[in-house]
Design a protein around this motif. Structure first.
Motif, PDB file in Angstrom:
ATOM      1  N   VAL A 249      -3.827   1.892  -3.951  1.00 25.51           N
ATOM      2  CA  VAL A 249      -2.669   2.763  -3.705  1.00 25.51           C
ATOM      3  C   VAL A 249      -1.434   2.154  -4.384  1.00 25.51           C
ATOM      4  O   VAL A 249      -0.676   2.865  -5.060  1.00 25.51           O
ATOM      5  CB  VAL A 249      -2.414   2.966  -2.192  1.00 25.51           C
ATOM      6  CG1 VAL A 249      -1.116   3.734  -1.948  1.00 25.51           C
ATOM      7  CG2 VAL A 249      -3.599   3.698  -1.550  1.00 25.51           C
ATOM      8  N   ASP A 250      -1.264   0.843  -4.247  1.00 29.21           N
ATOM      9  CA  ASP A 250      -0.125   0.162  -4.890  1.00 29.21           C
ATOM     10  C   ASP A 250      -0.158   0.343  -6.407  1.00 29.21           C
ATOM     11  O   ASP A 250       0.875   0.611  -7.027  1.00 29.21           O
ATOM     12  CB  ASP A 250      -0.161  -1.344  -4.591  1.00 29.21           C
ATOM     13  CG  ASP A 250       0.358  -1.665  -3.206  1.00 29.21           C
ATOM     14  OD1 ASP A 250       0.898  -0.750  -2.540  1.00 29.21           O
ATOM     15  OD2 ASP A 250       0.224  -2.828  -2.788  1.00 29.21           O
ATOM     16  N   ALA A 251      -1.351   0.178  -6.985  1.00 27.09           N
ATOM     17  CA  ALA A 251      -1.479   0.308  -8.443  1.00 27.09           C
ATOM     18  C   ALA A 251      -1.076   1.712  -8.885  1.00 27.09           C
ATOM     19  O   ALA A 251      -0.357   1.882  -9.881  1.00 27.09           O
ATOM     20  CB  ALA A 251      -2.910  -0.004  -8.867  1.00 27.09           C
ATOM     21  N   LEU A 252      -1.514   2.717  -8.135  1.00 26.36           N
ATOM     22  CA  LEU A 252      -1.177   4.102  -8.495  1.00 26.36           C
ATOM     23  C   LEU A 252       0.313   4.364  -8.293  1.00 26.36           C
ATOM     24  O   LEU A 252       0.930   5.080  -9.087  1.00 26.36           O
ATOM     25  CB  LEU A 252      -2.017   5.079  -7.677  1.00 26.36           C
ATOM     26  CG  LEU A 252      -3.518   5.078  -8.037  1.00 26.36           C
ATOM     27  CD1 LEU A 252      -4.328   5.817  -6.979  1.00 26.36           C
ATOM     28  CD2 LEU A 252      -3.752   5.702  -9.408  1.00 26.36           C
ATOM     29  N   ASP A 253       0.888   3.774  -7.260  1.00 28.13           N
ATOM     30  CA  ASP A 253       2.331   3.929  -7.024  1.00 28.13           C
ATOM     31  C   ASP A 253       3.145   3.377  -8.190  1.00 28.13           C
ATOM     32  O   ASP A 253       4.147   3.963  -8.591  1.00 28.13           O
ATOM     33  CB  ASP A 253       2.748   3.232  -5.725  1.00 28.13           C
ATOM     34  CG  ASP A 253       2.505   4.126  -4.512  1.00 28.13           C
ATOM     35  OD1 ASP A 253       2.349   5.360  -4.694  1.00 28.13           O
ATOM     36  OD2 ASP A 253       2.464   3.595  -3.392  1.00 28.13           O
ATOM     37  N   LYS A 254       2.711   2.261  -8.729  1.00 26.27           N
ATOM     38  CA  LYS A 254       3.421   1.674  -9.874  1.00 26.27           C
ATOM     39  C   LYS A 254       3.381   2.634 -11.066  1.00 26.27           C
ATOM     40  O   LYS A 254       4.366   2.793 -11.777  1.00 26.27           O
ATOM     41  CB  LYS A 254       2.810   0.328 -10.257  1.00 26.27           C
ATOM     42  CG  LYS A 254       3.157  -0.760  -9.260  1.00 26.27           C
ATOM     43  CD  LYS A 254       2.887  -2.160  -9.819  1.00 26.27           C
ATOM     44  CE  LYS A 254       3.197  -3.226  -8.773  1.00 26.27           C
ATOM     45  NZ  LYS A 254       2.026  -3.616  -7.974  1.00 26.27           N
TER      46      LYS A 254
END
Ligand code: ZN
Length: 169
Positions: free
Chosen positions: A138-143
């Motif tokens: 989720v963090d990677a996609l948020d970035k």
């Protein structure tokens, strides 16, 4: 959701297999539209999902897994659209990223609720571990979402992220 270890592992294998398949589709779509950067991100996600699935399969070993009903692990459809329109909708990188994020959040919530509710200590341990892997996704996609332009045509349809417009003279 208190699963036995075989039930939990069956869900986890299915979930990672599904994620790998959906990311492969998304990667192909992005590539078809010459968005090589987002295509590469989705190909990485295919790879991570496959690696994770293989790790889980290694943990399964000789354990016989129960068969699951497909609705228990399928990705959700894109919001508000279906059929051919869904395809067009997902060709936009911002929407594709949002769609992937939504499903990563579901996977994370699934694992963390199993981790909290299961009575089997091994299921709890694995589910918590998997939940934190999904949180990383989720963090990677948020970035990526932060650096991807939101298509202006959808602003009216989705007021939730309506940008604040400042008029200066
Ligand atoms: Zn994931």
């Amino acid at each position: 959701m208190s699963y036995t270890l075989p039930e939990f592992l069956a869900h986890a294998v299915a979930l990672e297999t599904e994620a790998a398949e959906r990311y492969l589709e998304l990667a192909d779509m992005m590539e078809a539209h010459r968005n090589d950067e987002v295509a590469a991100l989705f190909r990485d996600m295919v790879h991570f999902s496959q690696m994770h699935r293989d790790e889980i399969k290694a943990r399964v070993g000789d354990i016989v897994l129960p068969k699951l009903k497909s609705w228990e692990y399928r990705w959700s459809s894109p919001p508000e659209v279906g059929g051919e329109e869904a395809f067009d909708y997902l060709l936009d990188p911002w929407h594709a990223l949002r769609y992937a994020r939504e499903n990563e959040v579901r996977a994370m919530e699934y694992y963390s609720s199993v981790g909290m509710q299961s009575t089997d200590p091994e299921v709890r341990r694995l589910a918590s571990e998997f939940a934190s892997e999904e949180a990383d996704h989720v963090d990677a996609l948020d970035k990526w979402l932060a650096r991807t332009q939101r298509p202006s045509t959808t602003w009216d349809a989705d007021p939730e992220i309506e940008p604040v417009r400042q008029h200066r003279s």
